[in-house]
Design an enzyme around this catalytic site. Structure first.
Site, PDB file in Angstrom:
ATOM      1  N   ARG A  40       4.636  18.748  -0.138  1.00  0.00           N
ATOM      2  CA  ARG A  40       5.318  19.738  -0.968  1.00  0.00           C
ATOM      3  C   ARG A  40       4.590  19.835  -2.306  1.00  0.00           C
ATOM      4  NH1 ARG A  40       7.735  20.466   2.941  1.00  0.00           N
ATOM      5  NH2 ARG A  40       9.951  20.857   3.380  1.00  0.00           N
TER       6      ARG A  40
ATOM      7  N   GLU B 248      -8.826   0.486  -2.836  1.00  0.00           N
ATOM      8  CA  GLU B 248      -9.712   0.390  -1.683  1.00  0.00           C
ATOM      9  C   GLU B 248     -10.493   1.683  -1.512  1.00  0.00           C
ATOM     10  OE1 GLU B 248      -6.867  -0.176   1.480  1.00  0.00           O
ATOM     11  OE2 GLU B 248      -7.035  -2.336   1.241  1.00  0.00           O
TER      12      GLU B 248
ATOM     13  N   HIS C 248      -5.542   3.623  -1.446  1.00  0.00           N
ATOM     14  CA  HIS C 248      -6.841   3.918  -0.853  1.00  0.00           C
ATOM     15  C   HIS C 248      -7.170   5.391  -1.101  1.00  0.00           C
ATOM     16  CE1 HIS C 248      -9.694   3.006   2.735  1.00  0.00           C
ATOM     17  NE2 HIS C 248     -10.184   3.966   1.989  1.00  0.00           N
TER      18      HIS C 248
ATOM     19  N   HIS D 206      -3.811  11.647   0.830  1.00  0.00           N
ATOM     20  CA  HIS D 206      -2.605  11.029   0.291  1.00  0.00           C
ATOM     21  C   HIS D 206      -2.811  10.671  -1.180  1.00  0.00           C
ATOM     22  CE1 HIS D 206      -4.911   7.545   1.615  1.00  0.00           C
ATOM     23  NE2 HIS D 206      -4.511   7.634   2.881  1.00  0.00           N
TER      24      HIS D 206
ATOM     25  N   THR E  29      -8.146   6.774  10.048  1.00  0.00           N
ATOM     26  CA  THR E  29      -7.798   5.635   9.189  1.00  0.00           C
ATOM     27  C   THR E  29      -8.954   4.644   9.224  1.00  0.00           C
ATOM     28  OG1 THR E  29      -6.127   3.932   8.731  1.00  0.00           O
ATOM     29  CG2 THR E  29      -6.628   4.342  11.050  1.00  0.00           C
TER      30      THR E  29
ATOM     31  N   ASN F 110       0.854  -1.189   0.000  1.00  0.00           N
ATOM     32  CA  ASN F 110       0.000   0.000   0.000  1.00  0.00           C
ATOM     33  C   ASN F 110       0.893   1.243   0.000  1.00  0.00           C
ATOM     34  OD1 ASN F 110      -1.481   2.291   1.120  1.00  0.00           O
ATOM     35  ND2 ASN F 110      -3.155   0.845   1.480  1.00  0.00           N
TER      36      ASN F 110
ATOM     37  N   GLY G 278       1.063  -1.305   4.248  1.00  0.00           N
ATOM     38  CA  GLY G 278       1.587  -0.005   3.826  1.00  0.00           C
ATOM     39  C   GLY G 278       2.296   0.742   4.933  1.00  0.00           C
ATOM     40  N   HIS G 279       1.566   1.006   6.005  1.00  0.00           N
ATOM     41  CA  HIS G 279       2.123   1.886   7.044  1.00  0.00           C
ATOM     42  C   HIS G 279       3.450   1.354   7.591  1.00  0.00           C
ATOM     43  CE1 HIS G 279       1.516   5.212   9.929  1.00  0.00           C
ATOM     44  NE2 HIS G 279       2.244   4.452  10.713  1.00  0.00           N
TER      45      HIS G 279
ATOM     46  N   HIS H 225      -4.202  -4.166   7.629  1.00  0.00           N
ATOM     47  CA  HIS H 225      -4.201  -3.021   8.548  1.00  0.00           C
ATOM     48  C   HIS H 225      -3.249  -3.240   9.719  1.00  0.00           C
ATOM     49  CE1 HIS H 225      -5.743   0.998   9.403  1.00  0.00           C
ATOM     50  NE2 HIS H 225      -5.374   0.706  10.631  1.00  0.00           N
ATOM     51  N   ASP H 226      -2.169  -2.486   9.696  1.00  0.00           N
ATOM     52  CA  ASP H 226      -1.140  -2.517  10.761  1.00  0.00           C
ATOM     53  C   ASP H 226      -0.417  -3.863  10.864  1.00  0.00           C
ATOM     54  OD1 ASP H 226      -2.810  -0.186  13.013  1.00  0.00           O
ATOM     55  OD2 ASP H 226      -1.420   0.140  11.334  1.00  0.00           O
TER      56      ASP H 226
ATOM     57  N   ARG I 129      -8.942   8.519  -0.865  1.00  0.00           N
ATOM     58  CA  ARG I 129     -10.021   9.055  -0.027  1.00  0.00           C
ATOM     59  C   ARG I 129     -10.525  10.376  -0.622  1.00  0.00           C
ATOM     60  NH1 ARG I 129     -10.183   6.489   5.004  1.00  0.00           N
ATOM     61  NH2 ARG I 129      -8.448   5.038   5.391  1.00  0.00           N
TER      62      ARG I 129
HETATM   63  C1  DXP Z   1      -8.334  -0.505   4.589  1.00  0.00           C
HETATM   64  C2  DXP Z   1      -7.116  -0.394   5.424  1.00  0.00           C
HETATM   65  O1  DXP Z   1      -7.021  -0.895   6.497  1.00  0.00           O
HETATM   66  C3  DXP Z   1      -5.997   0.320   4.870  1.00  0.00           C
HETATM   67  O2  DXP Z   1      -5.773  -0.197   3.626  1.00  0.00           O
HETATM   68  C4  DXP Z   1      -6.224   1.763   4.608  1.00  0.00           C
HETATM   69  O3  DXP Z   1      -5.784   2.045   3.323  1.00  0.00           O
HETATM   70  C5  DXP Z   1      -5.424   2.589   5.523  1.00  0.00           C
HETATM   71  O4  DXP Z   1      -5.720   3.918   5.158  1.00  0.00           O
HETATM   72  P1  DXP Z   1      -4.693   5.078   5.545  1.00  0.00           P
HETATM   73  O5  DXP Z   1      -3.389   4.746   4.861  1.00  0.00           O
HETATM   74  O6  DXP Z   1      -5.383   6.300   5.043  1.00  0.00           O
HETATM   75  O7  DXP Z   1      -4.562   5.007   7.047  1.00  0.00           O
HETATM   76  N1  LIG Z   2      -5.838  -2.986   3.476  1.00  0.00           N
HETATM   77  C1  LIG Z   2      -4.729  -2.716   4.340  1.00  0.00           C
HETATM   78  C2  LIG Z   2      -3.727  -1.889   3.612  1.00  0.00           C
HETATM   79  O1  LIG Z   2      -3.826  -1.705   2.408  1.00  0.00           O
HETATM   80  C3  LIG Z   2      -2.582  -1.310   4.330  1.00  0.00           C
HETATM   81  O2  LIG Z   2      -2.887  -1.045   5.647  1.00  0.00           O
HETATM   82  P1  LIG Z   2      -1.659  -0.507   6.546  1.00  0.00           P
HETATM   83  O3  LIG Z   2      -0.558  -1.531   6.447  1.00  0.00           O
HETATM   84  O4  LIG Z   2      -1.237   0.810   5.978  1.00  0.00           O
HETATM   85  O5  LIG Z   2      -2.236  -0.421   7.925  1.00  0.00           O
END
Ligand code: DXP
Ligand SMILES: NCC(=O)COP(=O)(O)O
Length: 253
Positions: free
Chosen positions: A19, A75, A44, A51, A112, A8, A227-228, A205-206, A46
């Site tokens: 920037r 998403e 994702h 982002h 989120t 992600n 992603g995060h 997610h996380d 929004r």
């Molecule tokens: C659906 C999910 O859990 C994540 O994929 C989501 O994309 C997180 O969104 P943010 O990166 O905006 O926190």
């Molecule tokens: N669907 C979860 C995702 O795309 C990434 O979530 P995260 O790793 O950024 O919490």
């Protein structure tokens, strides 16, 4: 069975948006992730475009189409209306035709994603949307909590897959909570039920390098989108190395 890693790129876009210009490039980081072994890219978009922007989705759709075997997963809330240059979730995915659409019940004021669908209340409204997206050639996944009854409803409304929301599991793992074993078992039970009724199984997610060794044991898990944590890990080790490390972690080797 190989668990697919879909990276992600929301957080690359978050940094880019601080920037003017296109640095860091979301597309360039997608290419880095794909070259390092990512099976797919997730974004994702929004409505507030905090982002990922619509043009990112368009560019990544074009990139992933050029890469054999690479999936693009978009998403979002299917009922998110148009806002400024954001055309609305459904118009955006009908225009860009990702391989998979993951529908998420987020509102725009959420920090989120933090819950799955309640299909008792939204199932009837979702059914035609799911049919429309499937008719357009997209696989449809629904963002769900590990609730057996709700997952049965996901099958009823026509979803191809569910994406198990792993936020509470990840938090319990980070906190070394006494609830962790029961939470993990709930995900395993939910996944087994999804398997039994013919639903595919994604998760996200996380998720991170610490909790994936536990989560990868969930039966039938086909794909994780991360992603995060992967982006944070990339700060220290570089994105290509992070992707490789997550691939190794998922394989359990
Ligand atoms: C659906 C999910 O859990 C994540 O994929 C989501 O994309 C997180 O969104 P943010 O990166 O905006 O926190
Ligand atoms: N669907 C979860 C995702 O795309 C990434 O979530 P995260 O790793 O950024 O919490």
């Amino acid at each position: 069975m190989t668990i697919a890693l879909s990276v992600n790129l929301n957080k690359i876009a978050l940094i880019r948006n601080s920037r003017e210009g296109d640095y860091p490039s979301v597309v360039a980081h997608a290419e880095t992730c794909i070259a390092a072994g990512a099976h797919g890219i997730t974004v994702h978009p929004r409505p507030d475009q905090r982002h990922i922007r619509p043009d990112d989705v368009r560019a990544l759709a074009a990139l992933c189409r050029q890469k054999a075997g690479i999936e693009f997963n978009v998403e979002g809330n299917p009922f998110a209306p148009a806002k400024g240059s954001y055309p609305g979730f459904i118009p955006l995915v009908l225009e860009t035709r990702p391989d998979q659409c993951t529908l998420v019940p987020d509102s725009d004021d959420q920090l989120t994603s933090d819950h799955g669908f309640d299909l008792k209340s939204s199932g009837d409204k979702l059914r035609p949307v799911i049919a429309q997206l499937r008719d357009a050639g997209m696989r449809v996944s629904l963002f769900m909590d590990p609730d057996i009854e709700q997952i049965s409803l996901a099958k009823d409304v026509g979803a191809d897959r569910i994406e198990l929301y792993t936020g509470p599991f990840a938090w319990a793992a980070q906190q070394q909570s006494a609830d962790l074993p029961a939470l993990l078992q709930a995900h395993k039970d939910a996944a087994q039920h999804a398997l039994d009724i013919g639903l595919g199984i994604n998760a996200g997610h996380d998720l991170n390098l610490d909790n994936l060794p536990l989560y990868r044991e969930v039966p039938g898990l086909q794909e994780v989108s991360i992603g995060h944590a992967l982006t944070v890990d990339s700060i220290a080790m570089g994105m290509a190395n992070a992707v490789r490390k997550y691939r190794v972690c998922l394989a359990g080797t």
